[in-house]
Every structure is written in structure tokens, then in C-alpha cells.
Scaffold this motif. Structure first.
Motif, PDB file in Angstrom:
ATOM      1  N   LEU A 238       0.933  -1.228   0.137  1.00 55.47           N
ATOM      2  CA  LEU A 238      -0.115   0.080   0.074  1.00 55.47           C
ATOM      3  C   LEU A 238       0.757   1.314  -0.004  1.00 55.47           C
ATOM      4  CD1 LEU A 238      -2.806  -0.915   2.572  1.00 55.47           C
ATOM      5  CD2 LEU A 238      -3.112  -0.704   0.242  1.00 55.47           C
ATOM      6  N   ASN A 239       1.865   1.400   0.928  1.00 56.93           N
ATOM      7  CA  ASN A 239       2.772   2.343   0.997  1.00 56.93           C
ATOM      8  C   ASN A 239       1.718   3.738   1.280  1.00 56.93           C
ATOM      9  OD1 ASN A 239       5.056   1.105   0.468  1.00 56.93           O
ATOM     10  ND2 ASN A 239       4.860   1.166  -1.750  1.00 56.93           N
ATOM     11  N   ASN A 240       1.868   4.595   0.619  1.00 58.98           N
ATOM     12  CA  ASN A 240       0.939   5.767   0.923  1.00 58.98           C
ATOM     13  C   ASN A 240      -0.051   5.823  -0.039  1.00 58.98           C
ATOM     14  OD1 ASN A 240       2.315   6.919   3.424  1.00 58.98           O
ATOM     15  ND2 ASN A 240       3.546   8.105   2.172  1.00 58.98           N
ATOM     16  N   ASN A 241      -0.470   5.018  -0.867  1.00 60.24           N
ATOM     17  CA  ASN A 241      -1.655   4.921  -1.605  1.00 60.24           C
ATOM     18  C   ASN A 241      -2.953   4.833  -0.905  1.00 60.24           C
ATOM     19  OD1 ASN A 241      -0.516   5.261  -3.901  1.00 60.24           O
ATOM     20  ND2 ASN A 241       0.069   3.098  -4.256  1.00 60.24           N
ATOM     21  N   ALA A 242      -2.712   4.017   0.387  1.00 62.12           N
ATOM     22  CA  ALA A 242      -3.995   4.052   1.334  1.00 62.12           C
ATOM     23  C   ALA A 242      -3.214   3.500   2.701  1.00 62.12           C
ATOM     24  CB  ALA A 242      -4.723   2.964   0.805  1.00 62.12           C
ATOM     25  N   GLY A 243      -4.030   3.849   3.559  1.00 60.36           N
ATOM     26  CA  GLY A 243      -3.849   3.072   4.920  1.00 60.36           C
ATOM     27  C   GLY A 243      -4.140   1.760   4.999  1.00 60.36           C
ATOM     28  N   GLY A 244      -3.675   1.115   5.965  1.00 61.47           N
ATOM     29  CA  GLY A 244      -3.948  -0.544   6.114  1.00 61.47           C
ATOM     30  C   GLY A 244      -2.721  -1.137   6.508  1.00 61.47           C
ATOM     31  N   GLY A 245      -2.799  -2.584   6.463  1.00 59.80           N
ATOM     32  CA  GLY A 245      -1.674  -3.361   6.579  1.00 59.80           C
ATOM     33  C   GLY A 245      -2.280  -4.841   6.919  1.00 59.80           C
ATOM     34  N   SER A 246      -1.571  -5.595   7.332  1.00 61.43           N
ATOM     35  CA  SER A 246      -1.906  -7.219   7.490  1.00 61.43           C
ATOM     36  C   SER A 246      -1.774  -7.792   8.636  1.00 61.43           C
ATOM     37  CB  SER A 246      -0.874  -7.926   6.365  1.00 61.43           C
ATOM     38  OG  SER A 246       0.326  -8.134   6.980  1.00 61.43           O
ATOM     39  N   PHE A 247      -2.223  -9.128   8.840  1.00 63.55           N
ATOM     40  CA  PHE A 247      -2.031  -9.992  10.018  1.00 63.55           C
ATOM     41  C   PHE A 247      -1.732 -11.232   9.463  1.00 63.55           C
ATOM     42  CE2 PHE A 247      -6.845  -9.421   9.492  1.00 63.55           C
ATOM     43  CZ  PHE A 247      -7.081 -10.820   9.472  1.00 63.55           C
ATOM     44  N   ILE A 248      -1.043 -11.735  10.302  1.00 70.60           N
ATOM     45  CA  ILE A 248      -0.915 -13.407  10.021  1.00 70.60           C
ATOM     46  C   ILE A 248      -0.762 -14.007  11.462  1.00 70.60           C
ATOM     47  CG2 ILE A 248       0.909 -14.735   9.140  1.00 70.60           C
ATOM     48  CD1 ILE A 248       2.136 -12.715   7.644  1.00 70.60           C
ATOM     49  N   TYR A 249      -2.001 -14.794  11.717  1.00 66.56           N
ATOM     50  CA  TYR A 249      -1.948 -15.444  13.023  1.00 66.56           C
ATOM     51  C   TYR A 249      -1.684 -16.802  12.801  1.00 66.56           C
ATOM     52  CZ  TYR A 249      -4.320 -10.923  14.044  1.00 66.56           C
ATOM     53  OH  TYR A 249      -4.700  -9.500  14.322  1.00 66.56           O
ATOM     54  N   HIS A 250      -0.783 -17.290  13.659  1.00 64.28           N
ATOM     55  CA  HIS A 250      -0.491 -19.005  13.611  1.00 64.28           C
ATOM     56  C   HIS A 250      -1.707 -19.624  14.448  1.00 64.28           C
ATOM     57  CE1 HIS A 250       3.316 -19.205  11.294  1.00 64.28           C
ATOM     58  NE2 HIS A 250       2.945 -17.919  11.271  1.00 64.28           N
ATOM     59  N   ALA A 251      -2.672 -20.128  14.257  1.00 66.89           N
ATOM     60  CA  ALA A 251      -3.636 -20.758  15.098  1.00 66.89           C
ATOM     61  C   ALA A 251      -3.240 -22.197  15.058  1.00 66.89           C
ATOM     62  CB  ALA A 251      -4.999 -20.625  14.406  1.00 66.89           C
ATOM     63  N   GLU A 252      -4.268 -23.011  15.671  1.00 69.79           N
ATOM     64  CA  GLU A 252      -4.089 -24.354  15.921  1.00 69.79           C
ATOM     65  C   GLU A 252      -4.223 -25.335  14.410  1.00 69.79           C
ATOM     66  OE1 GLU A 252      -6.709 -25.675  18.859  1.00 69.79           O
ATOM     67  OE2 GLU A 252      -8.222 -24.291  18.054  1.00 69.79           O
ATOM     68  N   ASN A 253      -3.817 -26.596  14.624  1.00 75.83           N
ATOM     69  CA  ASN A 253      -3.880 -27.275  13.514  1.00 75.83           C
ATOM     70  C   ASN A 253      -3.218 -27.054  12.446  1.00 75.83           C
ATOM     71  OD1 ASN A 253      -5.473 -29.182  14.943  1.00 75.83           O
ATOM     72  ND2 ASN A 253      -7.353 -27.797  14.417  1.00 75.83           N
ATOM     73  N   ASN A 254      -1.991 -26.390  12.388  1.00 80.30           N
ATOM     74  CA  ASN A 254      -1.143 -25.835  11.406  1.00 80.30           C
ATOM     75  C   ASN A 254      -1.735 -24.858  10.431  1.00 80.30           C
ATOM     76  OD1 ASN A 254       1.057 -27.700  11.996  1.00 80.30           O
ATOM     77  ND2 ASN A 254      -0.021 -29.439  10.932  1.00 80.30           N
ATOM     78  N   GLN A 255      -2.641 -24.298  10.940  1.00 77.25           N
ATOM     79  CA  GLN A 255      -3.467 -23.123  10.177  1.00 77.25           C
ATOM     80  C   GLN A 255      -3.010 -21.876  10.518  1.00 77.25           C
ATOM     81  OE1 GLN A 255      -7.685 -23.609  10.736  1.00 77.25           O
ATOM     82  NE2 GLN A 255      -7.879 -25.492   9.477  1.00 77.25           N
ATOM     83  N   ILE A 256      -3.103 -21.089   9.461  1.00 76.91           N
ATOM     84  CA  ILE A 256      -2.950 -19.686   9.839  1.00 76.91           C
ATOM     85  C   ILE A 256      -4.006 -18.613   9.150  1.00 76.91           C
ATOM     86  CG2 ILE A 256      -0.200 -19.719   9.529  1.00 76.91           C
ATOM     87  CD1 ILE A 256      -0.483 -18.377   6.841  1.00 76.91           C
TER      88      ILE A 256
END
Length: 550
Positions: A238-256
Motif C-alpha cells: 500500500l505504501n502511501n496509496n492507502a492506509g492499512g496493513g496485514s495480519f498473520i496469526y498462527h492458529a492451531e492445526n497448522n493453520q494460519i
């Protein structure tokens, strides 16, 4: 046209929406007074079917509701073990030291969860207490009392023809009347929007702000899985084209749980939030994580981001707004479920006190005071300038200024920037197409990035095609006559499900096509359309996405 006759049922409290707010309210109502009659109406095919959240859960709401939630077997089993904050460049990254982050950003003591599964569990607890829960029952209308207060809702209307007339299998639904009606519809709920406008609940408040959050669930290589790890990123793509971002959460059972949020106050109408998400997955740190894995679910929903200064008056004649219907997300923490649960608990307390004193159908002022002056307000006040700073100064500078403001609020209870305004809503933020460059997005590779329609199939979305389109245009001419020449009709891009198309055959005029069957109920169109010409309404009950463990 003959007025439709409907049967009615009477309850002490009618709750719209089986999300964390509505279910928490139902549970606390029955805990405080087991003799109350309480009903919860859910438009999804089952409880949890329309729930989509990150989610890292602050358990404060759960602990308030059930101090023994662990012994009860709540599906809250993955504590956060590692917290990462990262700024991305196109091919590299810079990690922020955790000590730089204000303490409120610390996720230790929180849990990685599927809120869909948490809500299914909450529904079980509610039913054990005697709460009636009816999934597949969309609430299509408000019922008004003679005094102008909200008296109830119409739920379970099925079988209309595409033109809105009753079809051969038409069922008119029922009126469910309550002494109080709780609206816990989530972001930009159709009934909540009506009461906010009718009772001027946002008068004197800042306009509500929103983001679009898109999420995929992946099963990844066990060798790369680190259960309990939480990573948030800003910056590229995004840089400065827009606000925002990501999340990566490592849950159970080899899932993200892999998610991407784009703030909807972006100016360039050529921006394509869904493709920004897909491009993000090709960053080296993400692509390596996903290599050898498989995507198993996709979905999207809008997120309220306005914060404390945008929270409307939350009590109105005959009812209250709960959770995201009132905009209680802490945007800096990327959390709202705890406040949703707390709002339900506070609403229940206020309603029980009112009912015991013989009141009904009036304004629960005690609830509104609790929301604006209690623990939820404290949570939101500390971060109230994060969103307006981001909107004004872009990612890099706003991160520094917002961090300073939050640190001071945490240490002293004082925000150096006071309370900043949002100035305008997200639709008004959209610029003219001629003033901004088009953005060239790489084609999805079909391995870690996907086209929209392929991904929508992983939301298990379905709508009965013979019903009226639930996406209403105030003026059908606007998309082609105004939005196309002025804004390059951004509905083609801001919708994360491919609902809207501009179709032009050779020698014919352009046509605006609404593929409502694809709709995942995110409500971005209701928010971002620059002409504010689209209104999202609820389709018939049970339709929409069927999320498994979002």
C-alpha cells in the motif's frame, strides 16, 4: 397493495444478530433474570456462518461473562506467544522492537481464535440458559410503536419474486415484539443505519470511518507453523496509496489466519483492495510461508475504524446499538470483539434494571452512559487519534505521531493531540479518476494468489437467485452516467467479491450489472460508493456466506 398480515410473538428482549455482542447480551440477561424471555435472530444459515474476524481475542469480555470459561471448554486455546510488528518494503522488512510499542499493543495474555467457533460456543451457553436462538431468520424491517419507538422486527420473510411481489411459496414472516430491541448486526447493519438516521444518533459526532478486511485461512507446512505467533505489517504494497496493513496469526492445526485491511478513505479510485491483498502474498516473507500450503477459506467484511469520536448515541427509544453496530473497534489494537461482548453485558444490565422498575420501550440512558464513560470508552479514548493521524499524514509519519500520542495517553491519561476530527466520510474521500494514475496489478498465479471469483467460492456463498436484489440503487442511472466517467466506477474494484461489473458489448452502451449472488455481506459498497447511491439490505434468511471457522 394489500397490507401484509403477520402473526406476532412477544418477548422481553429481542436481539438481532448472533455475534459476540448479541450472544453476550442474551447470556447476561438470563443470568441476571432467568424468567426473562429472550430471543436471538441470526440471518446466517447457522450461528457463526456470517462471523469473520482476525482474530486475536482480548479475553476481558469472556472473563466478565464466564470467569470459568476455560473449565467450560470455550474454543479459546491458543495463547499468543510471540508478537511481531513489521514494516515491509517491496522485498525486505524492518521489525519494530516490541519495547517501542505502547503497552496497549502487547498481545500477551490474548488468544488466537476463530470468532465463528467462539460464537457457536456462546450460542450453546445461551441455549442452556433458556435463550431462544433462530438462525436463518433475517430481520428485514423494524416494527414501530404508536409512540414512535422501536417495538420489534419483522423476521423470516421468504419467497418474494425478483420484482418484490410475493411468489407462489411466499412466507410473510413474523413480527417479534420486545420491550427492548437490541441491534447487534455488525458493521453498517441495515436496521442500525435506519435508527441512527431516524433518531439522529450521530448528531454532534464525527463521521464513522471504515476499512475493508479480507481474510484467508491456510493450512501450511508444519515445519513453518509456529502456533501462537502474531505478526502485523504495514507499508508495502500500500505504501502511501492507502492506509492499512496485514495480519498473520498462527492458529492451531497448522493453520494460519492471513488477512489484509485497506482503509476505505483512500483517494485513488483505481485502487483495487482485493488485488493489493493478493499482491501482498507475493512478498518474500509471506510467499515462503505459504509455499507448499493450501488455502481453505476466504471471506471479507467491513471494519468500523472511526473510534471514540465516531461512536453514536447508542440508546434510542425502544432499543440499543451493540458492538460493531455502534463502532466499538479499537483500530490501533485491531480488536473489537472484547468491546462487543462488554457492550452486550452493559446493555443487559441496563435493560434488566429498567424492566424490574416497570419500564419498557424507553431510552436506556444508563447503557449509553456506560458505553461513553466506562471501560469501553477508556479503551477507545487512548487510541482516538490513530485513525485521523493516519488519514492526514500517511503511514510513516502517522506511525510516529500516533505512537507518541498513545504512549502519552498510556503514561498520563492525556492525549497530546486532543481529539482530532475525521473531516469527511469515506465516500467523500474518493477522488476523480482523471486526477490519479491507474495501477497495474500483476495477474494472480493461481498458486498463492487467486482471482476474486475463485476465492469467493471458498466462502461458500449462496443466494436464492429468484429473490429481489438486496443491493439497492437510489438511482439506477448513476453508475454509468456519473460514476463511470467521473470515478471509473470504483465498485468494479472496491467490492471484494466481484458483485459489480460494467459490461459494454461492441456497439452498445455500457451497462451496470449487479451479481448479488456473489455478495459476502461486507457492505463496502454501502460505505465507499462515491455517489452514495448503493444501500445494502438483508437478503432472505440463510443466504450469504457460510464461513466454517472464520
Amino acid at each position: 397493495m394489500t397490507e401484509i398480515e403477520r402473526e406476532s410473538m412477544e418477548y422481553d428482549v429481542v436481539i438481532v444478530g448472533a455475534g459476540p455482542a448479541g450472544l453476550s447480551a442474551a447470556i447476561r440477561l438470563k443470568e441476571l433474570d432467568p424468567d426473562l424471555s429472550v430471543v436471538v435472530l441470526e440471518k446466517g444459515s447457522e450461528v457463526g456462518a456470517h462471523i469473520l474476524s482476525g482474530a486475536v481475542l482480548d479475553p476481558v469480555g469472556l472473563e466478565t461473562l464466564f470467569p470459568d470459561w476455560k473449565e467450560r471448554g470455550a474454543p479459546v486455546a491458543v495463547p499468543v506467544k510471540e508478537d511481531n510488528f513489521v514494516f515491509l518494503g517491496e522485498s525486505g522488512k524492518v521489525r519494530f522492537p516490541n519495547w517501542l510499542m505502547p503497552p496497549l499493543m502487547n498481545n500477551h495474555g490474548n488468544y488466537i481464535v476463530s470468532m465463528g467457533n467462539v460464537c457457536r460456543w456462546l450460542a450453546e451457553q445461551a441455549e442452556e440458559l433458556g435463550v431462544e436462538i433462530f438462525p436463518g431468520m433475517a430481520c428485514s424491517q423494524l416494527v414501530w410503536g404508536e409512540d414512535g419507538a422501536v417495538k420489534g422486527v419483522v423476521a423470516g420473510e421468504f419467497g418474494k419474486n425478483a420484482d418484490g411481489t410475493p411468489g407462489p411459496a411466499y412466507e410473510p414472516g413474523m413480527e417479534l415484539h420486545g420491550k427492548y430491541v437490541f441491534l447487534g448486526e455488525g458493521v453498517r447493519g441495515s436496521l442500525s443505519r435506519q435508527v441512527i438516521e431516524k433518531f439522529a444518533l450521530s448528531e454532534g459526532r464525527e463521521p464513522q470511518k471504515f476499512g475493508i478486511g479480507m481474510k484467508e485461512v491456510w493450512e501450511i507446512d508444519p515445519a513453518k507453523h509456529c502456533e501462537g505467533t502474531v505478526t502485523h505489517t504495514m507499508g508495502w504494497p500500500l505504501n502511501n496509496n492507502a492506509g492499512g496493513g496485514s495480519f498473520i496469526y498462527h492458529a492451531e492445526n497448522n493453520q494460519i489466519f492471513l488477512g489484509f485491511v485497506v482503509h476505505l478513505n483512500y483517494e485513488n479510485p483505481h485502487l483495487y483492495p482485493y488485488m493489493e491483498f493478493q499482491r501482498f502474498k507475493h512478498h518474500p516473507i509471506v510467499a515462503d510461508l505459504l509455499k507448499g500450503g493450501k488455502r481453505i477459506a476466504y471471506g471479507a467484511r467491513a471494519i468500523s475504524e472511526g473510534g471514540y469520536q465516531s461512536v453514536p448515541k447508542a440508546a434510542f427509544p425502544g432499543g440499543v446499538l451493540l458492538g460493531c453496530s455502534a463502532g466499538l473497534v479499537n483500530v490501533a489494537r485491531i480488536k473489537g470483539n472484547h468491546n462487543a461482548m462488554l457492550s452486550g453485558i452493559e446493555a443487559a444490565k441496563a435493560a434488566v434494571a429498567a424492566l424490574k422498575s416497570g419500564r419498557a420501550g424507553d431510552v436506556l440512558e444508563d447503557y449509553d452512559a456506560a458505553l461513553h464513560e466506562g471501560g469501553i470508552a477508556k479503551d477507545l479514548k487512548r487510541v482516538r487519534n490513530v485513525k485521523p493521524l493516519w488519514s492526514r499524514y500517511g503511514t510513516a509519519l502517522a506511525t510516529a505521531l500516533g505512537g507518541f500520542d498513545m504512549w502519552m495517553a498510556n503514561l498520563t491519561g492525556w492525549n497530546p493531540f486532543g481529539t482530532l476530527s475525521h473531516r469527511k466520510n469515506d465516500a467523500q474521500s474518493t477522488g476523480k479518476a482523471r486526477d490519479f494514475p491507474k495501477i497495474d496489478y500483476p495477474r494472480p498465479d493461481g498458486v498463492i494468489s487467486f482471482d476474486r471469483l475463485t476465492n469467493v467460492s471458498f466462502s461458500m456463498t449462496n443466494h436464492e437467485e429468484s429473490q429481489p436484489c438486496h443491493l439497492k440503487l437510489a438511482d439506477p442511472r448513476v453508475p454509468v452516467a456519473v460514476n463511470l466517467p467521473e470515478f471509473d466506477e470504483p465498485a468494479q474494484r472496491y467490492c471484494p467479491a466481484g458483485v459489480y461489473e460494467v459490461v459494454q458489448e461492441e456497439g452498445e452502451e455500457a451497462r451496470f450489472v449487479i451479481n448479488f449472488q456473489n455478495c459476502v455481506h461486507c457492505k463496502t459498497c454501502d460505505i465507499k460508493d462515491p455517489s452514495q447511491n448503493i444501500t445494502w439490505t438483508t437478503p432472505q434468511g440463510g443466504d450469504g456466506p457460510n464461513y466454517p471457522n472464520m
